[in-house]
Design an enzyme around this catalytic site. Structure first.
Site, PDB file in Angstrom:
ATOM      1  N   CYS A   1       0.889  -1.153   0.000  1.00  0.00           N
ATOM      2  CA  CYS A   1       0.000   0.000   0.000  1.00  0.00           C
ATOM      3  C   CYS A   1       0.931   1.207   0.000  1.00  0.00           C
ATOM      4  O   CYS A   1       2.043   1.129  -0.515  1.00  0.00           O
ATOM      5  CB  CYS A   1      -0.957  -0.036   1.192  1.00  0.00           C
ATOM      6  SG  CYS A   1      -0.147  -0.119   2.813  1.00  0.00           S
ATOM      7  N   ALA A   2       0.507   2.314   0.565  1.00  0.00           N
ATOM      8  CA  ALA A   2       1.362   3.502   0.565  1.00  0.00           C
ATOM      9  C   ALA A   2       2.601   3.295   1.435  1.00  0.00           C
ATOM     10  O   ALA A   2       3.721   3.574   1.018  1.00  0.00           O
ATOM     11  CB  ALA A   2       0.579   4.724   1.028  1.00  0.00           C
TER      12      ALA A   2
END
Length: 130
Positions: A70-71
């Protein structure tokens, strides 16, 4: 079949991406639309990830290693990786997946370390980004 979730650094992932048996799974939600992504990655947003597990299994058929991110890879990436591992453990179908990994520091760490990114809007990304 994979027995657990492990971590991989950006430096380790770069040479791995040349192997056609590797798939990168981006579980960021809307930020992928505005930000770049790792070329060739599959996008399965975390907010609908559980509903799309069979679709991901089909899209990654023949892959031996799946790398989730994800981020930042602190919550969504690891939780989706574990959810997919659980899905494979419970599924009746055979899977070629031997390794489930999470990208350390996520996409933000990948990009900040100067690794190549793709800004195409293709879904799925064809992996031929400049």
């Amino acid at each position: 079949m994979a027995r657990g979730v492990s971590y991989v650094s950006a430096a380790q992932l770069v040479p791995m991406l040349r192997d056609p048996r590797i798939a990168v799974v981006d579980v960021r939600d809307e930020e992928r639309i505005y930000d770049a992504h790792i070329a060739g990655s599959h996008h399965y947003a975390s907010d609908s990830f559980g509903e799309r597990l069979p679709e991901l299994a089909q899209a990654t058929k023949g892959k031996e290693t799946l790398v989730f991110h994800c981020a930042l890879s602190k919550v969504r990436g690891p939780s989706c990786a574990q959810m997919y591992l659980d899905y494979l453990s419970e599924a009746d179908e055979d899977s070629d997946v031997k390794n489930i990994m999470v990208l350390e520091r996520g996409f933000n760490g990948w990009e900040l370390s100067g690794r190549p990114v793709c800004r195409c809007k293709d879904a799925p990304c064809k992996g031929v980004c400049s």
